[in-house]
Design a protein around this motif. Sequence first.
Motif, PDB file in Angstrom:
ATOM      1  N   LEU A   1      15.835 -10.224 -24.725  1.00 11.35           N
ATOM      2  CA  LEU A   1      15.525  -9.043 -25.469  1.00 11.35           C
ATOM      3  C   LEU A   1      15.048  -7.937 -24.603  1.00 11.35           C
ATOM      4  CD1 LEU A   1      14.202  -9.967 -28.996  1.00 11.35           C
ATOM      5  CD2 LEU A   1      16.148  -8.004 -28.389  1.00 11.35           C
ATOM      6  N   VAL A   2      13.784  -8.107 -23.756  1.00  6.01           N
ATOM      7  CA  VAL A   2      13.217  -7.231 -23.041  1.00  6.01           C
ATOM      8  C   VAL A   2      13.857  -7.302 -21.383  1.00  6.01           C
ATOM      9  CG1 VAL A   2      10.970  -7.580 -23.980  1.00  6.01           C
ATOM     10  CG2 VAL A   2      11.372  -8.917 -22.025  1.00  6.01           C
ATOM     11  N   GLY A   3      14.905  -7.759 -21.208  1.00 10.75           N
ATOM     12  CA  GLY A   3      15.837  -7.716 -20.135  1.00 10.75           C
ATOM     13  C   GLY A   3      14.791  -8.486 -19.109  1.00 10.75           C
ATOM     14  N   LEU A   4      14.490  -9.432 -19.360  1.00  9.66           N
ATOM     15  CA  LEU A   4      13.593 -10.306 -17.977  1.00  9.66           C
ATOM     16  C   LEU A   4      14.030 -11.591 -18.148  1.00  9.66           C
ATOM     17  CD1 LEU A   4       9.855  -9.510 -18.215  1.00  9.66           C
ATOM     18  CD2 LEU A   4      11.549  -8.917 -16.623  1.00  9.66           C
TER      19      LEU A   4
ATOM     20  N   GLY B   1      -0.444  -5.071 -19.590  1.00  5.55           N
ATOM     21  CA  GLY B   1       0.477  -6.196 -19.847  1.00  5.55           C
ATOM     22  C   GLY B   1      -0.484  -7.638 -20.023  1.00  5.55           C
ATOM     23  N   ALA B   2      -1.522  -7.720 -19.609  1.00  4.60           N
ATOM     24  CA  ALA B   2      -2.435  -8.592 -19.700  1.00  4.60           C
ATOM     25  C   ALA B   2      -1.830 -10.034 -19.690  1.00  4.60           C
ATOM     26  CB  ALA B   2      -3.281  -8.309 -21.137  1.00  4.60           C
ATOM     27  N   LEU B   3      -0.935 -10.197 -18.879  1.00  4.02           N
ATOM     28  CA  LEU B   3      -0.461 -11.596 -18.831  1.00  4.02           C
ATOM     29  C   LEU B   3      -1.488 -12.710 -18.303  1.00  4.02           C
ATOM     30  CD1 LEU B   3       2.974 -10.866 -17.177  1.00  4.02           C
ATOM     31  CD2 LEU B   3       2.583 -11.374 -19.470  1.00  4.02           C
ATOM     32  N   PHE B   4      -1.263 -13.712 -18.595  1.00  3.98           N
ATOM     33  CA  PHE B   4      -2.175 -15.074 -18.142  1.00  3.98           C
ATOM     34  C   PHE B   4      -1.507 -15.372 -16.809  1.00  3.98           C
ATOM     35  CE2 PHE B   4      -1.794 -15.746 -22.874  1.00  3.98           C
ATOM     36  CZ  PHE B   4      -3.125 -15.017 -23.142  1.00  3.98           C
ATOM     37  N   ASN B   5      -2.684 -15.052 -15.728  1.00  3.38           N
ATOM     38  CA  ASN B   5      -1.852 -14.980 -14.363  1.00  3.38           C
ATOM     39  C   ASN B   5      -1.847 -16.468 -13.868  1.00  3.38           C
ATOM     40  OD1 ASN B   5      -1.547 -12.158 -13.412  1.00  3.38           O
ATOM     41  ND2 ASN B   5      -3.768 -12.172 -13.802  1.00  3.38           N
ATOM     42  N   SER B   6      -2.097 -17.393 -14.570  1.00  2.00           N
ATOM     43  CA  SER B   6      -2.145 -18.810 -14.070  1.00  2.00           C
ATOM     44  C   SER B   6      -0.885 -19.502 -14.610  1.00  2.00           C
ATOM     45  CB  SER B   6      -3.623 -19.596 -14.654  1.00  2.00           C
ATOM     46  OG  SER B   6      -3.669 -19.609 -15.887  1.00  2.00           O
ATOM     47  N   MET B   7      -0.037 -18.580 -15.516  1.00  2.00           N
ATOM     48  CA  MET B   7       1.188 -19.371 -16.102  1.00  2.00           C
ATOM     49  C   MET B   7       2.141 -18.397 -15.568  1.00  2.00           C
ATOM     50  SD  MET B   7      -0.291 -19.722 -19.985  1.00  2.00           S
ATOM     51  CE  MET B   7      -1.571 -20.338 -20.286  1.00  2.00           C
ATOM     52  N   THR B   8       3.428 -19.222 -15.439  1.00  2.00           N
ATOM     53  CA  THR B   8       4.731 -18.522 -15.433  1.00  2.00           C
ATOM     54  C   THR B   8       4.938 -17.609 -16.575  1.00  2.00           C
ATOM     55  OG1 THR B   8       5.994 -19.994 -16.454  1.00  2.00           O
ATOM     56  CG2 THR B   8       5.597 -20.601 -14.251  1.00  2.00           C
ATOM     57  N   VAL B   9       5.977 -16.510 -16.315  1.00  2.00           N
ATOM     58  CA  VAL B   9       6.304 -15.897 -17.472  1.00  2.00           C
ATOM     59  C   VAL B   9       6.600 -16.411 -18.887  1.00  2.00           C
ATOM     60  CG1 VAL B   9       8.077 -13.935 -17.910  1.00  2.00           C
ATOM     61  CG2 VAL B   9       6.822 -13.671 -15.848  1.00  2.00           C
ATOM     62  N   GLY B  10       7.590 -17.345 -18.444  1.00  2.00           N
ATOM     63  CA  GLY B  10       7.963 -18.267 -19.624  1.00  2.00           C
ATOM     64  C   GLY B  10       6.855 -18.972 -20.333  1.00  2.00           C
ATOM     65  N   GLU B  11       6.038 -19.504 -19.561  1.00  2.00           N
ATOM     66  CA  GLU B  11       4.844 -20.336 -20.191  1.00  2.00           C
ATOM     67  C   GLU B  11       3.976 -19.263 -21.054  1.00  2.00           C
ATOM     68  OE1 GLU B  11       4.391 -23.691 -16.731  1.00  2.00           O
ATOM     69  OE2 GLU B  11       2.975 -21.909 -16.904  1.00  2.00           O
ATOM     70  N   ASN B  12       3.852 -17.877 -20.358  1.00  2.00           N
ATOM     71  CA  ASN B  12       3.118 -16.790 -21.069  1.00  2.00           C
ATOM     72  C   ASN B  12       3.804 -16.507 -22.426  1.00  2.00           C
ATOM     73  OD1 ASN B  12       0.855 -15.019 -20.151  1.00  2.00           O
ATOM     74  ND2 ASN B  12       1.994 -15.737 -18.322  1.00  2.00           N
ATOM     75  N   VAL B  13       5.223 -16.491 -22.616  1.00  2.00           N
ATOM     76  CA  VAL B  13       5.666 -16.486 -23.838  1.00  2.00           C
ATOM     77  C   VAL B  13       5.732 -17.530 -24.581  1.00  2.00           C
ATOM     78  CG1 VAL B  13       8.109 -15.475 -25.026  1.00  2.00           C
ATOM     79  CG2 VAL B  13       7.220 -14.620 -22.605  1.00  2.00           C
ATOM     80  N   ALA B  14       5.665 -18.547 -24.004  1.00  2.00           N
ATOM     81  CA  ALA B  14       5.862 -19.835 -25.168  1.00  2.00           C
ATOM     82  C   ALA B  14       4.269 -20.223 -25.539  1.00  2.00           C
ATOM     83  CB  ALA B  14       6.036 -20.961 -24.150  1.00  2.00           C
ATOM     84  N   LEU B  15       3.542 -19.710 -25.094  1.00  2.00           N
ATOM     85  CA  LEU B  15       2.012 -20.005 -25.281  1.00  2.00           C
ATOM     86  C   LEU B  15       1.724 -20.007 -26.760  1.00  2.00           C
ATOM     87  CD1 LEU B  15      -1.008 -21.392 -24.209  1.00  2.00           C
ATOM     88  CD2 LEU B  15      -1.535 -18.957 -23.993  1.00  2.00           C
ATOM     89  N   PRO B  16       1.932 -18.590 -27.435  1.00  2.00           N
ATOM     90  CA  PRO B  16       1.378 -18.528 -28.769  1.00  2.00           C
ATOM     91  C   PRO B  16       2.357 -19.428 -29.687  1.00  2.00           C
ATOM     92  CG  PRO B  16       2.302 -16.553 -27.730  1.00  2.00           C
ATOM     93  CD  PRO B  16       2.115 -17.463 -26.820  1.00  2.00           C
ATOM     94  N   LEU B  17       3.615 -19.829 -29.204  1.00  2.00           N
ATOM     95  CA  LEU B  17       4.620 -20.832 -29.854  1.00  2.00           C
ATOM     96  C   LEU B  17       4.110 -22.169 -29.943  1.00  2.00           C
ATOM     97  CD1 LEU B  17       7.907 -19.129 -28.473  1.00  2.00           C
ATOM     98  CD2 LEU B  17       7.188 -19.384 -31.221  1.00  2.00           C
ATOM     99  N   ARG B  18       3.724 -22.519 -28.609  1.00  2.00           N
ATOM    100  CA  ARG B  18       3.048 -23.776 -28.497  1.00  2.00           C
ATOM    101  C   ARG B  18       1.828 -24.089 -29.245  1.00  2.00           C
ATOM    102  NH1 ARG B  18       1.055 -25.072 -23.664  1.00  2.00           N
ATOM    103  NH2 ARG B  18       1.805 -23.395 -22.415  1.00  2.00           N
ATOM    104  N   GLU B  19       0.889 -23.079 -29.298  1.00  2.00           N
ATOM    105  CA  GLU B  19      -0.337 -23.291 -29.878  1.00  2.00           C
ATOM    106  C   GLU B  19      -0.411 -23.086 -31.478  1.00  2.00           C
ATOM    107  OE1 GLU B  19      -3.364 -24.097 -28.508  1.00  2.00           O
ATOM    108  OE2 GLU B  19      -2.304 -24.319 -26.512  1.00  2.00           O
ATOM    109  N   HIS B  20       0.757 -22.310 -31.760  1.00  2.00           N
ATOM    110  CA  HIS B  20       0.476 -21.851 -33.185  1.00  2.00           C
ATOM    111  C   HIS B  20       1.742 -22.454 -34.171  1.00  2.00           C
ATOM    112  CE1 HIS B  20      -3.080 -19.586 -32.487  1.00  2.00           C
ATOM    113  NE2 HIS B  20      -2.518 -18.640 -31.900  1.00  2.00           N
TER     114      HIS B  20
END
Lengths: 272, 297
Positions: free
Chosen positions: B138-141, B101-120
């Motif tokens: 989409l992934v049921g979360l 999964g390699a989520l960024f552990n210091s961020m919430t799930v939502g922030e994880n998904v938002a990160l590429p959008l915020r940065e790129h």
Amino acid sequence: MSGEQMRPNMAERVGAQALAGVRYCGGMTLLLGRSARWAFRGLFVPGVRFGREALAAQIIRIGMRSLGIVVLVQVFIGVILALQMTPPLAPWGQVDKIANIIGVAGFRMLGPIITAIVLSGFAGASIAAELGTMVVSEEIEALEATALNPIRFLVVPRVLATLVVTVLLSIVADIMIALGGYLAGLALGPEVHVGYWQRMREQLDYRDFFTGLFQAGVFGLLIGLIACYEGLKVKGGAEGVGRATTMTVVYSIVAIIVAACLFTVVFYIYEV
Amino acid sequence: MSPTSEDNPSREPPVVRVIDLVKRFSGRAVLDGVNLEVLPGETMVVMGPSGCGKSTLLRHMIGSMWPDAGRVDLFGRDLGEMSEAELDQARKRFGILFQSGALFNSMTVGENVALPLREHTNLDSDTIDIIVRIKLELVGLREALDRMPAEISGGMKKRAGLARAIALDPEILFYDEPSAGLDPVTSAEIDHLIMDLSHKLGVTSVVVTHEMDSAFRIADRMAMLDCGRMLKVASRQEFEDIRDGQVGKSPASDLIRQFLRGESEGPITARRLSSGYAEDILSVGGGEPTRSESNDA
Ligand SMILES: Nc1ncnc2c1ncn2[C@@H]1O[C@H](COP(=O)(O)OP(=O)(O)OP(=O)(O)O)[C@@H](O)[C@H]1O
Ligand SMILES: [Mg+2]
């Protein structure tokens, strides 16, 4: 293969150690160069983000955590200095000079160096552990795969934050050492504490203050770089993370003392 | 419509192309001359025994490991010859779901998904918020938006990782064991998601998996990796034929059949028994180790 051939002799071991040392310094220099490039690009190239929030978050995280300890430790250092200087100075009637000596020692060296050592334990170890854990849990790889450069995204804010925090806390430390000396003076007698601040101000000029802060900046840079380097090169799970934190503290303290010695020699020769 | 190498080898250029890839770890070749082509829009499933180098192969395709020999082309260009900026450009066009999964552990799930959008992207935060919710739905979360990665289960982490991988609407998706460790229903849901992304959006998928049911459900073509070599790359139909066919046609297909059927007796186990044991016994107390065990756990 016989045991004789397997076991490296003394010269080979020293050689290997030296080579590893050179490689370590090379890796650090490379990290420094890349961080500097990203920091520069973040500041001056439009479109490259600098990550102000990340920097602020790191400064608060590292600074807040270490502030209390720095204050505590430095006040005690001031007290110790004043108490230890009294016996040799008293026979000569020079105890009033305690203010002058504490001023020079504290502002030039003890403030920055002890702050840096405290921070290598606080900031350095926690940065190394954090980055090391990120390596182990594939987070660094995930960052790269998301086209986010780990140097820009993780290393630059952390190195800059340790630098800034070391400098800021050194200012606090200078004042606290002086305060510690004054508090001890209150117990030692009026020769020490009456006119204490006045004498210290006369003794010090801006050079004592700024050479101290300059050194603090270098110490902070060293701590940040060593911590990030150790963290990013973690291999092999939790054990590797533990090793990285230990080595960060050890190497940071060695680097700080060596740098302090070099600075003192240079400042002495050029009478800065 | 599943493209296969047999009926149209050159109509459309492959989006991923692995050529004679060799990768060694401390002298041991983990990948030893691997070739693979992935065509636009298809779902390629890579299978193989544990420790045979599937994740390593995937890492080469995303440019996070570099080959000792051979090359990997992505979108028709050699990854090894791209500059850092070009590589990042290419990275924005694919997504990857890591094995853990390699989520960024210091961020919430939502922030994880938002990160590429915020940065790129230059999207404002309201838009990003909406996109994040859509991807998580989409992934049921959806309900895990504000949870930290440490607070959610392994399967949820994987799904959150998938939501992050599809945040930028990639053209290629790499999945490292997307359904390992999930319950059958969630696993089937993930399979459907992979198929949906592939069929509705035309995403090219490369899926590493051990789950044979899931493999046969989603694959257009399949590849069998074994001991660092590509044993066979063929259409799903051909692999089905091997699975259901008779023993003894060729050593390679016997090996594949054992793997596909998950049988405990066959060429794979025979090989494991015959090699190594004697050497291990004899090599005690000196000499070079002849075999090293995989230690990635
Ligand atoms: N960074 C590395 N350094 C050294 N060896 C490695 C590294 N990465 C992988 N290996 C070794 O390469 C081999 C293949 O690893 P890989 O992770 O690619 O296997 P895999 O096919 O994905 O296995 P699994 O199905 O268990 O995930 C293993 O023996 C592993 O120990
Ligand atoms: Mg794997």
